[in-house]
Design a protein around this motif. Structure first.
Motif, PDB file in Angstrom:
ATOM      1  N   PHE A 110      28.977  37.519 -44.998  1.00 40.84           N
ATOM      2  CA  PHE A 110      27.963  36.630 -45.562  1.00 40.84           C
ATOM      3  C   PHE A 110      27.379  35.709 -44.494  1.00 40.84           C
ATOM      4  O   PHE A 110      27.958  35.507 -43.431  1.00 40.84           O
ATOM      5  N   ASP A 112      26.899  32.388 -44.388  1.00 41.80           N
ATOM      6  CA  ASP A 112      27.544  31.146 -44.013  1.00 41.80           C
ATOM      7  C   ASP A 112      29.055  31.240 -44.219  1.00 41.80           C
ATOM      8  O   ASP A 112      29.532  31.131 -45.348  1.00 41.80           O
ATOM      9  N   PRO A 113      29.823  31.446 -43.128  1.00 44.32           N
ATOM     10  CA  PRO A 113      31.263  31.626 -43.296  1.00 44.32           C
ATOM     11  C   PRO A 113      31.936  30.431 -43.941  1.00 44.32           C
ATOM     12  O   PRO A 113      32.933  30.572 -44.636  1.00 44.32           O
ATOM     13  N   THR A 115      31.048  28.690 -46.422  1.00 44.69           N
ATOM     14  CA  THR A 115      31.051  28.729 -47.887  1.00 44.69           C
ATOM     15  C   THR A 115      31.872  29.921 -48.397  1.00 44.69           C
ATOM     16  O   THR A 115      32.182  30.004 -49.577  1.00 44.69           O
ATOM     17  N   SER A 116      32.212  30.854 -47.508  1.00 42.87           N
ATOM     18  CA  SER A 116      32.972  32.029 -47.951  1.00 42.87           C
ATOM     19  C   SER A 116      34.455  31.904 -47.641  1.00 42.87           C
ATOM     20  O   SER A 116      35.278  32.542 -48.292  1.00 42.87           O
ATOM     21  N   LEU A 117      34.805  31.090 -46.634  1.00 43.68           N
ATOM     22  CA  LEU A 117      36.218  30.918 -46.304  1.00 43.68           C
ATOM     23  C   LEU A 117      36.765  29.709 -47.059  1.00 43.68           C
ATOM     24  O   LEU A 117      36.050  28.722 -47.252  1.00 43.68           O
ATOM     25  N   ASP A 118      38.026  29.785 -47.469  1.00 47.28           N
ATOM     26  CA  ASP A 118      38.652  28.664 -48.151  1.00 47.28           C
ATOM     27  C   ASP A 118      39.075  27.620 -47.098  1.00 47.28           C
ATOM     28  O   ASP A 118      39.924  27.910 -46.249  1.00 47.28           O
ATOM     29  N   GLN A 126      44.372  33.960 -45.642  1.00 51.48           N
ATOM     30  CA  GLN A 126      43.212  34.518 -46.344  1.00 51.48           C
ATOM     31  C   GLN A 126      43.082  36.020 -46.092  1.00 51.48           C
ATOM     32  O   GLN A 126      42.760  36.791 -46.991  1.00 51.48           O
ATOM     33  N   THR A 130      43.702  39.212 -48.846  1.00 52.22           N
ATOM     34  CA  THR A 130      42.752  40.312 -49.047  1.00 52.22           C
ATOM     35  C   THR A 130      43.466  41.654 -48.908  1.00 52.22           C
ATOM     36  O   THR A 130      43.282  42.562 -49.720  1.00 52.22           O
ATOM     37  N   GLN A 173      32.532  33.340 -37.868  1.00 51.31           N
ATOM     38  CA  GLN A 173      31.810  34.552 -38.237  1.00 51.31           C
ATOM     39  C   GLN A 173      32.635  35.792 -37.873  1.00 51.31           C
ATOM     40  O   GLN A 173      32.646  36.785 -38.600  1.00 51.31           O
ATOM     41  N   MET A 176      35.041  36.309 -40.537  1.00 46.28           N
ATOM     42  CA  MET A 176      34.391  36.947 -41.683  1.00 46.28           C
ATOM     43  C   MET A 176      34.301  38.461 -41.487  1.00 46.28           C
ATOM     44  O   MET A 176      34.496  39.231 -42.420  1.00 46.28           O
TER      45      MET A 176
END
Ligand code: SF4
Length: 329
Positions: A110, A112-113, A115-118, A126, A130, A173, A176
């Motif tokens: 995605f 913007d990492p 907003t995608s990574l906790d 993480q 997955t 990134q 990600m």
């Protein structure tokens, strides 16, 4: 030589097509009306092919990527079409089956990492989560895999112990990308993966994507950066106002653009040697709730004719190119 679209589709048919999208439409429903973000789009992607999807903001390229992943949220909805991935129609899969496809068969990076990574969880946890969601392996084995994945994208394995805020934008990134390839998907979709990064980091991220392709994956790169797509992709797809307006081999398309919008985009790409004058394209992308009649590009097109205002242009096959414009009919 002008040929029928069916003939071009026929030429590209075959077992090496990983993805076949047919007549896909994704709309957003609001009080103002229906916004056709993706409007009857068809395209293919071959095994180990790198395709760049290019267009201005709001042209539908990210919506197309999210549609492939079936991640469109209300008020958005895929209203028609087929997305055949390795022969199965993703739109007909149950939610549970689609969850297995996501990550395991199709990975997505995605924009913007952050907003995608906790932010509260270590990178390693993480990635392990997955992996363990799809594979029946122990935590230690998954952690070892996570370290190797980080190394494969150019990060030291000990970054598994870091939190996202302890990494730079480029490093996040890379994380990600590691997450997206953790389950070895055959298709990787990267949505503006280098937008906020400097050119050196951008080049490194692109190198990682190129390596993914060399390893046998198919890549879709969503970008507004025409020169990046031209340099890295085998094929370029140009989107405008929810339509695919041109599609073809990258080097040929850059040398000889056919659609007036592609020409305009190319003219607005800055030249580092200042050998050409930058021309900005007149006007703005249309309001997709009330788009212009006929060709949606006609208010901005220097070649617009009467027919363009009245009727939607067909997608025409010219040699190996597809172009949606009355100039070629
Ligand atoms: Fe321009 Fe007409 Fe072609 Fe649209 S169909 S791009 S308005 S020439």
């Amino acid at each position: 030589m002008m040929v029928a679209i069916a003939e071009i589709a026929e030429r590209t048919e075959g077992n090496d097509n990983v993805l076949k999208i047919r007549n896909l439409s994704t709309h957003y429903f609001s009080r103002r009306g229906v916004l056709k973000a993706v409007d009857r789009v068809s395209m293919d992607l071959k095994k180990q092919e790198f395709v760049g999807i290019v267009g201005e903001s709001g042209c539908g390229k990210s919506t197309l990527a999210f549609s492939i992943m079936r991640l469109i949220q209300p008020p958005g909805k895929i209203v028609e079409g087929e997305i055949l991935f390795n022969g199965k129609d993703l739109l007909k899969l149950k939610d549970e089956e689609m969850r297995k496809v996501r990550g395991k068969e199709i990975g997505m990076v995605f924009q913007d990492p952050m907003t995608s990574l906790d932010p509260l969880e270590k990178i390693g946890d993480q990635i392990v989560e997955t992996i363990q969601m799809h594979e029946d392996i122990g935590k230690n084995e998954a952690l070892e895999k996570a370290m190797k994945l980080l190394e494969s994208v150019g990060l030291p394995g000990d970054r598994v112990n870091y939190y996202p805020h302890q990494l730079s934008g480029g490093q996040r990134q890379r994380v990600m990308i590691a997450l997206a390839i953790a389950l070895n998907p055959t298709l990787l979709i990267a949505d503006e993966p280098t937008t906020a990064l400097d050119v050196i980091v951008q080049e490194k991220i692109m190198e990682i994507l190129q390596n993914m392709k060399e390893e046998g994956r198919s890549i879709i790169l969503i970008t507004h950066d025409f020169s990046l797509a031209a340099e890295k992709s085998d094929r370029i797809v140009i989107m405008y106002a929810g339509w695919i307006v041109e599609m073809g081999d990258s080097s040929k398309l850059v040398k000889e653009p056919m659609h007036p919008y592609t020409e305009g985009l190319l003219e607005s790409v800055p030249d580092i040697w200042l050998q050409k004058k930058i021309k900005t394209m007149p006007g703005f992308p249309p309001d997709l709730i009330n788009p212009p009649s006929g060709c949606k590009f006609h208010p901005r097109c220097p070649h617009a004719m009467e027919v363009c205002k009245r009727e939607e242009p067909p997608l025409i096959g010219v040699n190996e190119r597809l172009v949606k414009c009355w100039l070629y009919k």
